[in-house]
Design a protein around this motif. Structure first.
Motif, PDB file in Angstrom:
ATOM      1  N   GLY A 196       1.016  -8.367   6.537  1.00  0.00           N
ATOM      2  CA  GLY A 196       1.037  -8.487   5.081  1.00  0.00           C
ATOM      3  C   GLY A 196       0.268  -7.367   4.424  1.00  0.00           C
ATOM      4  N   GLY A 197       0.963  -6.328   4.035  1.00  0.00           N
ATOM      5  CA  GLY A 197       0.358  -5.231   3.285  1.00  0.00           C
ATOM      6  C   GLY A 197      -0.387  -4.213   4.119  1.00  0.00           C
ATOM      7  N   ILE A 198      -0.281  -4.280   5.427  1.00  0.00           N
ATOM      8  CA  ILE A 198      -0.939  -3.272   6.264  1.00  0.00           C
ATOM      9  C   ILE A 198      -0.139  -1.988   6.110  1.00  0.00           C
ATOM     10  CG2 ILE A 198      -1.564  -2.620   8.613  1.00  0.00           C
ATOM     11  CD1 ILE A 198      -1.877  -5.656   9.184  1.00  0.00           C
ATOM     12  N   ARG A 199      -0.753  -0.990   5.486  1.00  0.00           N
ATOM     13  CA  ARG A 199       0.000   0.197   5.083  1.00  0.00           C
ATOM     14  C   ARG A 199      -0.572   1.508   5.588  1.00  0.00           C
ATOM     15  NH1 ARG A 199      -2.893  -2.177   1.380  1.00  0.00           N
ATOM     16  NH2 ARG A 199      -4.370  -1.044   0.097  1.00  0.00           N
ATOM     17  N   ASN A 200      -1.769   1.476   6.187  1.00  0.00           N
ATOM     18  CA  ASN A 200      -2.366   2.702   6.705  1.00  0.00           C
ATOM     19  C   ASN A 200      -3.382   2.334   7.785  1.00  0.00           C
ATOM     20  OD1 ASN A 200      -4.894   2.034   5.403  1.00  0.00           O
ATOM     21  ND2 ASN A 200      -4.053   2.858   3.496  1.00  0.00           N
ATOM     22  N   LYS A 201      -4.003   3.339   8.373  1.00  0.00           N
ATOM     23  CA  LYS A 201      -4.903   3.083   9.495  1.00  0.00           C
ATOM     24  C   LYS A 201      -6.131   2.262   9.082  1.00  0.00           C
ATOM     25  CE  LYS A 201      -7.286   7.520   9.144  1.00  0.00           C
ATOM     26  NZ  LYS A 201      -7.532   8.799   9.797  1.00  0.00           N
ATOM     27  N   LEU A 202      -6.606   2.433   7.863  1.00  0.00           N
ATOM     28  CA  LEU A 202      -7.795   1.680   7.451  1.00  0.00           C
ATOM     29  C   LEU A 202      -7.495   0.211   7.174  1.00  0.00           C
ATOM     30  CD1 LEU A 202      -9.629   4.324   5.235  1.00  0.00           C
ATOM     31  CD2 LEU A 202     -10.059   3.703   7.618  1.00  0.00           C
ATOM     32  N   THR A 203      -6.369  -0.077   6.530  1.00  0.00           N
ATOM     33  CA  THR A 203      -6.034  -1.489   6.316  1.00  0.00           C
ATOM     34  C   THR A 203      -5.711  -2.158   7.648  1.00  0.00           C
ATOM     35  OG1 THR A 203      -3.726  -0.913   5.771  1.00  0.00           O
ATOM     36  CG2 THR A 203      -5.254  -1.229   3.920  1.00  0.00           C
ATOM     37  N   ALA A 204      -5.106  -1.415   8.564  1.00  0.00           N
ATOM     38  CA  ALA A 204      -4.835  -1.964   9.901  1.00  0.00           C
ATOM     39  C   ALA A 204      -6.135  -2.251  10.640  1.00  0.00           C
ATOM     40  CB  ALA A 204      -3.970  -0.998  10.704  1.00  0.00           C
ATOM     41  N   LYS A 205      -7.054  -1.307  10.593  1.00  0.00           N
ATOM     42  CA  LYS A 205      -8.325  -1.483  11.307  1.00  0.00           C
ATOM     43  C   LYS A 205      -9.122  -2.645  10.715  1.00  0.00           C
ATOM     44  CE  LYS A 205     -12.146   1.132  13.199  1.00  0.00           C
ATOM     45  NZ  LYS A 205     -12.696   2.476  13.386  1.00  0.00           N
ATOM     46  N   TYR A 206      -9.146  -2.722   9.394  1.00  0.00           N
ATOM     47  CA  TYR A 206      -9.881  -3.812   8.749  1.00  0.00           C
ATOM     48  C   TYR A 206      -9.351  -5.171   9.195  1.00  0.00           C
ATOM     49  CZ  TYR A 206     -12.006  -6.729   5.189  1.00  0.00           C
ATOM     50  OH  TYR A 206     -12.724  -7.721   4.555  1.00  0.00           O
ATOM     51  N   ARG A 207      -8.034  -5.317   9.209  1.00  0.00           N
ATOM     52  CA  ARG A 207      -7.433  -6.597   9.582  1.00  0.00           C
ATOM     53  C   ARG A 207      -7.525  -6.855  11.083  1.00  0.00           C
ATOM     54  NH1 ARG A 207      -3.341  -8.355   6.014  1.00  0.00           N
ATOM     55  NH2 ARG A 207      -3.395 -10.286   7.207  1.00  0.00           N
ATOM     56  N   ALA A 208      -7.346  -5.808  11.897  1.00  0.00           N
ATOM     57  CA  ALA A 208      -7.299  -5.974  13.356  1.00  0.00           C
ATOM     58  C   ALA A 208      -8.656  -6.311  13.961  1.00  0.00           C
ATOM     59  CB  ALA A 208      -6.754  -4.702  14.007  1.00  0.00           C
ATOM     60  N   THR A 209      -9.731  -5.941  13.303  1.00  0.00           N
ATOM     61  CA  THR A 209     -11.065  -6.146  13.884  1.00  0.00           C
ATOM     62  C   THR A 209     -11.737  -7.424  13.392  1.00  0.00           C
ATOM     63  OG1 THR A 209     -12.035  -4.686  12.208  1.00  0.00           O
ATOM     64  CG2 THR A 209     -11.424  -3.680  14.313  1.00  0.00           C
ATOM     65  N   ILE A 266      -1.664  -7.033  15.225  1.00  0.00           N
ATOM     66  CA  ILE A 266      -1.248  -6.812  13.845  1.00  0.00           C
ATOM     67  C   ILE A 266       0.264  -6.637  13.848  1.00  0.00           C
ATOM     68  CG2 ILE A 266      -3.421  -5.809  13.060  1.00  0.00           C
ATOM     69  CD1 ILE A 266      -2.070  -3.048  13.234  1.00  0.00           C
ATOM     70  N   GLN A 267       0.848  -6.882  12.698  1.00  0.00           N
ATOM     71  CA  GLN A 267       2.293  -6.757  12.542  1.00  0.00           C
ATOM     72  C   GLN A 267       2.559  -5.831  11.367  1.00  0.00           C
ATOM     73  OE1 GLN A 267       4.333 -10.535  12.536  1.00  0.00           O
ATOM     74  NE2 GLN A 267       5.909  -9.762  11.171  1.00  0.00           N
ATOM     75  N   LEU A 268       3.405  -4.838  11.588  1.00  0.00           N
ATOM     76  CA  LEU A 268       3.739  -3.867  10.550  1.00  0.00           C
ATOM     77  C   LEU A 268       5.180  -4.049  10.129  1.00  0.00           C
ATOM     78  CD1 LEU A 268       2.312  -0.672  12.250  1.00  0.00           C
ATOM     79  CD2 LEU A 268       1.187  -2.084  10.529  1.00  0.00           C
ATOM     80  N   TYR A 269       5.423  -3.851   8.866  1.00  0.00           N
ATOM     81  CA  TYR A 269       6.803  -3.781   8.408  1.00  0.00           C
ATOM     82  C   TYR A 269       6.910  -2.752   7.273  1.00  0.00           C
ATOM     83  CZ  TYR A 269      11.492  -4.704   6.935  1.00  0.00           C
ATOM     84  OH  TYR A 269      12.808  -4.545   6.603  1.00  0.00           O
ATOM     85  N   GLY A 316       5.103   7.418  12.928  1.00  0.00           N
ATOM     86  CA  GLY A 316       3.819   8.121  13.060  1.00  0.00           C
ATOM     87  C   GLY A 316       2.639   7.257  12.662  1.00  0.00           C
ATOM     88  N   LEU A 317       2.891   6.245  11.839  1.00  0.00           N
ATOM     89  CA  LEU A 317       1.820   5.336  11.431  1.00  0.00           C
ATOM     90  C   LEU A 317       1.208   4.631  12.637  1.00  0.00           C
ATOM     91  CD1 LEU A 317       0.157   3.869   9.252  1.00  0.00           C
ATOM     92  CD2 LEU A 317       2.053   2.251   9.032  1.00  0.00           C
ATOM     93  N   ILE A 318       2.018   4.293  13.608  1.00  0.00           N
ATOM     94  CA  ILE A 318       1.515   3.579  14.787  1.00  0.00           C
ATOM     95  C   ILE A 318       0.501   4.437  15.539  1.00  0.00           C
ATOM     96  CG2 ILE A 318       2.161   2.578  17.015  1.00  0.00           C
ATOM     97  CD1 ILE A 318       4.848   1.816  15.645  1.00  0.00           C
ATOM     98  N   LYS A 319       0.799   5.708  15.713  1.00  0.00           N
ATOM     99  CA  LYS A 319      -0.122   6.621  16.399  1.00  0.00           C
ATOM    100  C   LYS A 319      -1.440   6.731  15.637  1.00  0.00           C
ATOM    101  CE  LYS A 319      -0.479  11.254  18.314  1.00  0.00           C
ATOM    102  NZ  LYS A 319       0.189  12.538  18.527  1.00  0.00           N
ATOM    103  N   LYS A 320      -1.363   6.847  14.315  1.00  0.00           N
ATOM    104  CA  LYS A 320      -2.575   6.934  13.497  1.00  0.00           C
ATOM    105  C   LYS A 320      -3.422   5.669  13.638  1.00  0.00           C
ATOM    106  CE  LYS A 320      -0.401   9.866  10.012  1.00  0.00           C
ATOM    107  NZ  LYS A 320       0.170   9.892   8.666  1.00  0.00           N
ATOM    108  N   ILE A 321      -2.779   4.513  13.637  1.00  0.00           N
ATOM    109  CA  ILE A 321      -3.499   3.245  13.774  1.00  0.00           C
ATOM    110  C   ILE A 321      -4.153   3.158  15.151  1.00  0.00           C
ATOM    111  CG2 ILE A 321      -3.220   0.746  13.963  1.00  0.00           C
ATOM    112  CD1 ILE A 321      -1.096   0.986  11.713  1.00  0.00           C
ATOM    113  N   ARG A 322      -3.412   3.506  16.191  1.00  0.00           N
ATOM    114  CA  ARG A 322      -3.973   3.446  17.556  1.00  0.00           C
ATOM    115  C   ARG A 322      -5.189   4.357  17.691  1.00  0.00           C
ATOM    116  NH1 ARG A 322       0.012   1.998  22.113  1.00  0.00           N
ATOM    117  NH2 ARG A 322      -1.692   2.951  23.227  1.00  0.00           N
ATOM    118  N   GLN A 323      -5.110   5.564  17.144  1.00  0.00           N
ATOM    119  CA  GLN A 323      -6.240   6.495  17.203  1.00  0.00           C
ATOM    120  C   GLN A 323      -7.435   5.938  16.437  1.00  0.00           C
ATOM    121  OE1 GLN A 323      -4.347  10.036  15.655  1.00  0.00           O
ATOM    122  NE2 GLN A 323      -3.944  10.848  17.708  1.00  0.00           N
TER     123      GLN A 323
END
Length: 169
Positions: free
Chosen positions: A120-133, A140-143, A152-159
């Motif tokens: 829900g609204g995960i749109r960049n590496k910081l929102t992903a990291k905030y929710r994932a931790t 996390i689930q991206l759409y 390329g967003l997936i690589k940025k999130i993983r890094q």
């Protein structure tokens, strides 16, 4: 369970239907992993009701959150009358619901080993990291972010997650 086209998903009748559905899937699919996906429209009392029902079944966790039926907030046009809105517009509400599930799991359900799938609204590496931790969050689930930014967003999130995975708090 979070489809915006099904009406008010948290009425008593629908909670009974959820209980029946889970009973049936426990019986018919005992080895399949089961997650309940909820709407960002869910209130804190609904989290308590859903976890109470889920505690009587073979549920592995919860996905927080899907799409909203709310209109006129966070850039969602009032003119859109049917269906749900997702993406950045549901991020704040999705975070709230995720945190309510964390509180409820920690308060009464620690022994259940429930997991949270943040979406829900995960749109960049910081929102992903905030929710994932967040506690109990295992995935996390991206759409929308993936659609708008590409793979390329997936690589940025993983890094980002690999670099000091719990630093964001």
């Amino acid at each position: 369970w979070s489809c915006p086209n099904t009406g008010h998903a948290y009425a008593d009748d629908n909670l009974k239907q959820l209980d029946k559905l889970l009973s049936r899937t426990d019986y018919e699919h005992p080895k399949k992993r089961k997650f309940i996906k909820v709407s960002p429209d869910l209130l804190q009392e609904g989290v308590k009701q859903i976890t109470a029902i889920a505690s009587g079944h073979d549920v592995q966790g919860f996905t927080t959150c899907n799409s909203t039926t709310q209109r006129g907030i966070n850039g969602i046009p009032i003119e859109q009358k049917v269906g749900g809105a997702s993406g950045e517009a549901v991020y704040d509400a999705s975070v709230n619901v995720q945190e309510w599930f964390i509180e409820e799991i920690h308060r009464k359900c620690k022994d259940r080993q429930w997991q949270l799938n943040a979406c829900g609204g995960i749109r960049n590496k910081l929102t992903a990291k905030y929710r994932a931790t967040k506690p109990y969050t295992t995935q996390i689930q991206l759409y929308t972010g993936l659609v708008l930014q590409g793979p390329g967003l997936i690589k940025k999130i993983r890094q980002c997650l690999a670099e000091n995975p719990h630093e964001i708090h």
